[in-house]
Design a protein around this motif. Structure first.
Motif, PDB file in Angstrom:
ATOM      1  N   ARG A  16      26.412  18.797   3.994  1.00 56.56           N
ATOM      2  CA  ARG A  16      26.703  17.281   3.849  1.00 56.56           C
ATOM      3  C   ARG A  16      26.031  16.860   5.408  1.00 56.56           C
ATOM      4  NH1 ARG A  16      32.561  16.131   2.353  1.00 56.56           N
ATOM      5  NH2 ARG A  16      32.966  17.256   4.287  1.00 56.56           N
ATOM      6  N   VAL A  17      25.521  15.654   5.402  1.00 52.29           N
ATOM      7  CA  VAL A  17      25.254  14.782   6.763  1.00 52.29           C
ATOM      8  C   VAL A  17      26.027  13.605   6.736  1.00 52.29           C
ATOM      9  CG1 VAL A  17      23.154  16.189   7.029  1.00 52.29           C
ATOM     10  CG2 VAL A  17      23.307  14.057   5.935  1.00 52.29           C
ATOM     11  N   THR A  18      26.158  12.824   8.075  1.00 50.82           N
ATOM     12  CA  THR A  18      26.476  11.612   8.232  1.00 50.82           C
ATOM     13  C   THR A  18      25.398  10.807   8.758  1.00 50.82           C
ATOM     14  OG1 THR A  18      27.739  12.343  10.258  1.00 50.82           O
ATOM     15  CG2 THR A  18      28.981  12.277   8.471  1.00 50.82           C
ATOM     16  N   LYS A  19      25.360   9.510   8.812  1.00 47.55           N
ATOM     17  CA  LYS A  19      24.587   8.555   9.435  1.00 47.55           C
ATOM     18  C   LYS A  19      24.794   8.206  10.932  1.00 47.55           C
ATOM     19  CE  LYS A  19      21.483   5.706   6.698  1.00 47.55           C
ATOM     20  NZ  LYS A  19      21.402   4.278   6.187  1.00 47.55           N
ATOM     21  N   SER A  20      23.858   8.461  11.643  1.00 50.57           N
ATOM     22  CA  SER A  20      24.068   8.163  13.185  1.00 50.57           C
ATOM     23  C   SER A  20      22.698   7.252  13.534  1.00 50.57           C
ATOM     24  CB  SER A  20      23.763   9.386  14.032  1.00 50.57           C
ATOM     25  OG  SER A  20      24.031   9.218  15.554  1.00 50.57           O
ATOM     26  N   GLY A  21      22.929   6.180  13.533  1.00 53.35           N
ATOM     27  CA  GLY A  21      21.797   5.132  13.739  1.00 53.35           C
ATOM     28  C   GLY A  21      20.802   5.051  12.525  1.00 53.35           C
ATOM     29  N   ASP A  22      19.697   5.668  12.809  1.00 52.46           N
ATOM     30  CA  ASP A  22      18.642   5.736  11.898  1.00 52.46           C
ATOM     31  C   ASP A  22      18.383   7.099  11.414  1.00 52.46           C
ATOM     32  OD1 ASP A  22      17.925   2.995  11.728  1.00 52.46           O
ATOM     33  OD2 ASP A  22      16.575   3.313  13.373  1.00 52.46           O
TER      34      ASP A  22
END
Length: 843
Positions: A585-591
């Motif tokens: 899993r990942v989360t968004k950080s900017g672009d």
């Protein structure tokens, strides 16, 4: 004018003629249909070709092919040739007359022919032919070439043999062979263990409980077989896997016997792996691995009413399948297919290339495997044999052979044979992913095409074409495929599920603005992911990140039975293990995206205990760990067990099918370790990790070296000139291209819309590599091999690693052109924080 009577008589005559003609035509058709030539499995007939050292050791046995094949990936062995370019061969003819010998030398990559000559003089002594010839001065030192030996055999037949050779002045192999053969000899005599004790690295953490696999860390007692007291049953087959100026990799294979607790003897196939360094003072054993696998013989092997003893094995993975009731149980052991019938209390040797009263070099060559397709309630079975055919009607060919076994008649019938002129390595990874029989249609997946073959008419249909690695998945039983209809990994609007068992299909459609991705199958349930197209992004290297917001599982009735979706959480990767899906899993950080925790999606049937064969282990005093098949239906008794073999294996020459297909294996990376081929991967990062963990190496589909674990303790690059470009990543790529001697303009290519990887791919003589997620210490071998290694150091900032030693890394910062040296630990921290993103190439 004809009378009515004459006209009526004429009609009768014409009618009789018509009927007779029809009957004769029908009978002729029937006769033609039955004219097929049926034969049973004949004995092996092709000679074996060996290379010979000056001291007389035979090594690197070559097995013959009756047709020319693409031998590019048939490259597990390497034969060193001295600077005098002389080649010595020993040919065991086994009584087959050899009428002529020729040899050809080719470029391994391009296939260009450098030399083709006939051997004029050779001597024959008994069943052996000694051959010597000298290659022309057309090959360079330290470069691998392909050598083909062609034998003209009696009856206008040819046999082709393929080897990889390398010429150099430091490739004397004899001292290495003497070392490993002496080591092997000591393992059979525990009183001499002190002779090899200094080479071992015995550790208290080693399990020392399984003769099936020992290594350099095992105890000296395990190395010398403990209380097993074995003896050699065969000659030792020697294979040279790698050689350079100071290191050689050598493997030994032989048969070994040992007494069992029943007063009889068991036979084992043993493989030994040695990695040895030679200096002017002594030898160093860098690695040692030994696998032993007992040959199943069905004698005293039903140890309880629910357990079949396979004995000492190197792995607990068993290829096996039973009918639904567990009455008929099929399993593969050492290249042979067996069946145990619970109700009859009979073991049957169903299919085997093995033969009694031979040296087994040809018959027990294990370049083939089985695909168990179906077992019926009456014991009949359908299976495929895939790979090199050791003997029989297809001896010396590589292909897929579909068989049906009639249990009551005890006869194996070949249903269809598909020849594929490639090596077993390429075939095993690019064919057979689907091998499924539905009534009269045989489905097989070969390279990028799913074929349907009518086993009566032999009509061939292409069911699905242009499949792309990563865009499709196949159920474990081979009956169902789910694939992207567009073949685009990250831009798929429609997935199609096709069920070969009932010829049904179903399409999964993405919502507007979404894209779909196949994950795989959990039993018969299909898992897939959904991503918003706006969330699919690319890194600096052009690698796309498919960030899924939802993962779904669909059952065989096309009902969605489970969904996984969490606000703000994306899934960058999903892997199936058993009945679970592990979600990265990942989360968004900017672009961009940053790592989050790992989660698991558990399928509904995880805790359901199914009636199926399983594997357990048991411990005995002398033999230690033994592998056993656990039956789910018990036999009536362990006594009165009988043994039989299939009465015959019947071939029908009119059931051969030519797909007119060339398998390239393109887009895959092939991992080799411990002297043998392991597996292929379409993901380079995974292939490198597997090769690193197993002290191996990675090849592409053209047998070019992509990666190898071993490297020198220090290395540096010279004459590296930084060529500034439109961005630091473009500067990095342009510098790589220039260093490789390629005349391309990276900035111009990238401005046209190409990624940095695609821009580098326009070069003629380099293959760019984008690597991520691996620590830098695993990749320094690229520098050792003469390739600059680009590493990301931060947002839009890169460096080029030019040197290393045991403590430090030296690199050029592309933003400042300054050269810096840092400890490996400090440099690793920088690269890890930047995501462990690297760029390099190979040739």
């Amino acid at each position: 004018m004809e009378t009515k009577k004459n006209l009526k008589m004429k009609h009768w005559i014409l009618g009789i003629i018509f009927v007779v003609t029809g009957v004769l035509t029908f009978l002729t058709m029937e006769l033609e249909a039955e004219e097929a030539s049926y034969t049973t499995m004949s004995q092996a007939s092709l000679p074996i070709v060996y290379f010979k050292t000056d001291a007389g050791n035979s090594y690197n046995a070559l097995h013959g092919y009756t047709e020319e094949i693409d031998s590019t990936m048939d490259c597990e062995d390497i034969t060193p040739i001295g600077t005098d370019r002389s080649v010595s061969l020993s040919i065991n003819t086994y009584g087959t007359e050899v009428e002529g010998i020729t040899y050809k030398v080719r470029d391994l990559d391009s296939g260009d022919l450098y030399e083709s000559n006939e051997v004029k003089d050779f001597s024959v002594v008994s069943d052996y032919i000694d051959v010597s010839f000298t290659l022309k001065n057309l090959i360079d030192d330290d470069v691998k070439y392909s050598l083909e030996i062609v034998l003209d055999l009696e009856g206008d037949k040819e046999a082709h043999y393929y080897a990889n050779i390398i010429k150099g002045d430091s490739y004397d192999i004899q001292e290495y062979l003497d070392f490993v053969l002496n080591f092997n000899e000591v393992t059979f005599d525990s009183s001499r263990v002190n002779e090899i004790a200094n080479y071992l690295e015995s550790s208290s953490s080693s399990a020392n409980d399984n003769f099936g696999h020992v290594d350099i860390y095992s105890s000296s007692s395990m190395i010398t077989w403990g209380d097993l007291d074995p003896y050699l049953e065969s000659d030792i087959q020697i294979s040279v896997k790698d050689v350079n100026s100071e290191i050689a990799v050598i493997c030994l294979e032989y048969r070994m016997g040992a007494e069992n607790s029943y007063g009889s003897y068991d036979t084992y196939v043993v493989n030994e792996y040695y990695r040895v360094r030679k200096t002017s003072q002594r030898f160093y054993l860098l690695n040692y691995e030994r696998d032993a696998n007992q040959i199943f013989d069905a004698k005293n092997d039903l140890v309880t009413t629910t357990r079949i003893d396979l004995g000492i094995t190197s792995t607990t993975e068993v290829n096996m399948l039973s009918d639904e009731d567990g009455a008929y149980n099929y399993f593969v052991n050492n290249g042979s297919l067996w069946c145990y019938s619970v109700s009859d209390n009979i073991f049957t040797s169903v299919f085997s290339f093995s033969s009694e009263d031979t040296d087994s070099v040809r018959e027990d060559y294990l370049d083939h495997d089985f695909k168990l397709i179906n077992v019926d309630s009456n014991g009949d079975a359908t299976f495929a044999v895939m790979g090199y055919m050791n003997r029989g009607e297809h001896e010396g060919e590589v292909g897929i052979s579909l068989y049906q076994y009639d249990y009551s008649d005890n006869i194996v019938n070949e249903v269809v044979f598909i020849p594929l002129n490639t090596s077993y390595t390429v075939l095993s990874e690019n064919a057979g992913g689907i091998a499924y029989l539905n009534e009269n249609k045989f489905y097989c997946l070969v390279d990028d095409t799913l074929y349907s073959i009518d086993i009566s008419s032999l009509e061939i249909m292409e069911v699905v074409t242009d499949l792309v690695e990563g865009t499709y998945a196949v159920s474990e039983d081979g009956s169902t495929i789910c694939y992207s209809t567009s073949g685009d990994l990250n831009n798929t609007d429609t997935l199609r599920i096709y069920n070969m068992a009932n010829s049904s299909d179903y399409q999964i459609k993405a919502d507007e603005g979404d894209s779909l991705n196949v994950i795989g199958f959990i039993d018969g349930d299909c898992a897939y992911g959904i991503a918003h197209k706006s969330d699919i992004s690319s890194d600096d290297m052009g690698n796309e990140i498919f960030a899924m917001y939802k993962v779904c599982i669909m059952d065989s009735e096309y009902n969605v039975i489970k969904e996984y979706e969490q606000d703000g959480i994306y899934i960058s990767n999903a892997e199936i293990d058993g009945k679970r899906v592990t979600l990265t899993r990942v989360t968004k950080s900017g672009d961009s995206y940053v790592s989050s925790t790992i989660d698991q999606l558990i399928n509904k049937d995880e805790n359901v205990v199914e009636d199926e064969l399983s594997v357990v282990t048991a411990t005995t005093t002398a033999r230690l760990t033994e592998t056993r098949i656990l039956l789910f239906k018990a036999a009536s008794s362990t006594s009165g067990v009988s043994l039989r073999a299939s009465e015959k294996i019947v071939y029908n020459e009119k059931k051969w099918v030519d797909l007119d297909k060339t398998i390239t294996g393109e887009g895959k990376y092939y991992v080799y370790a411990y002297g043998r081929y392991l597996q292929s991967y379409e993901n380079l990062n995974t292939a490198i990790s597997k090769a690193y963990d197993s002290y191996g190496y990675v090849l592409d589909n053209n047998a070019n070296l992509v990666y190898r674990r071993y490297k020198s303790t220090q290395s540096s690059l010279s004459n590296l000139s930084i060529t500034s470009s439109s961005s630091t990543i473009a500067t990095a790529a342009q510098t790589l291209a220039n260093y490789a001697g390629e005349n391309i303009n990276i900035a111009s290519l990238m401005s046209s819309g190409l990624s940095v990887i695609d821009a580098l791919k326009t070069a003629d003589n380099l293959q760019p590599l984008s690597i991520s997620g691996l620590s830098v210490d695993k990749l320094l071998n690229y520098v050792a091999d003469g390739y600059p290694l680009v590493a990301k150091t931060g947002d839009n900032s890169y460096c080029i690693i030019t040197a290393y030693d045991s403590d430090n890394i030296t690199y050029i910062d592309l933003a400042t052109s300054a050269t810096e040296t840092k400890t490996i630990t400090a440099a690793s921290k920088i690269f890890t924080e930047a995501g462990n993103v690297y760029l390099t190439y190979y040739k």
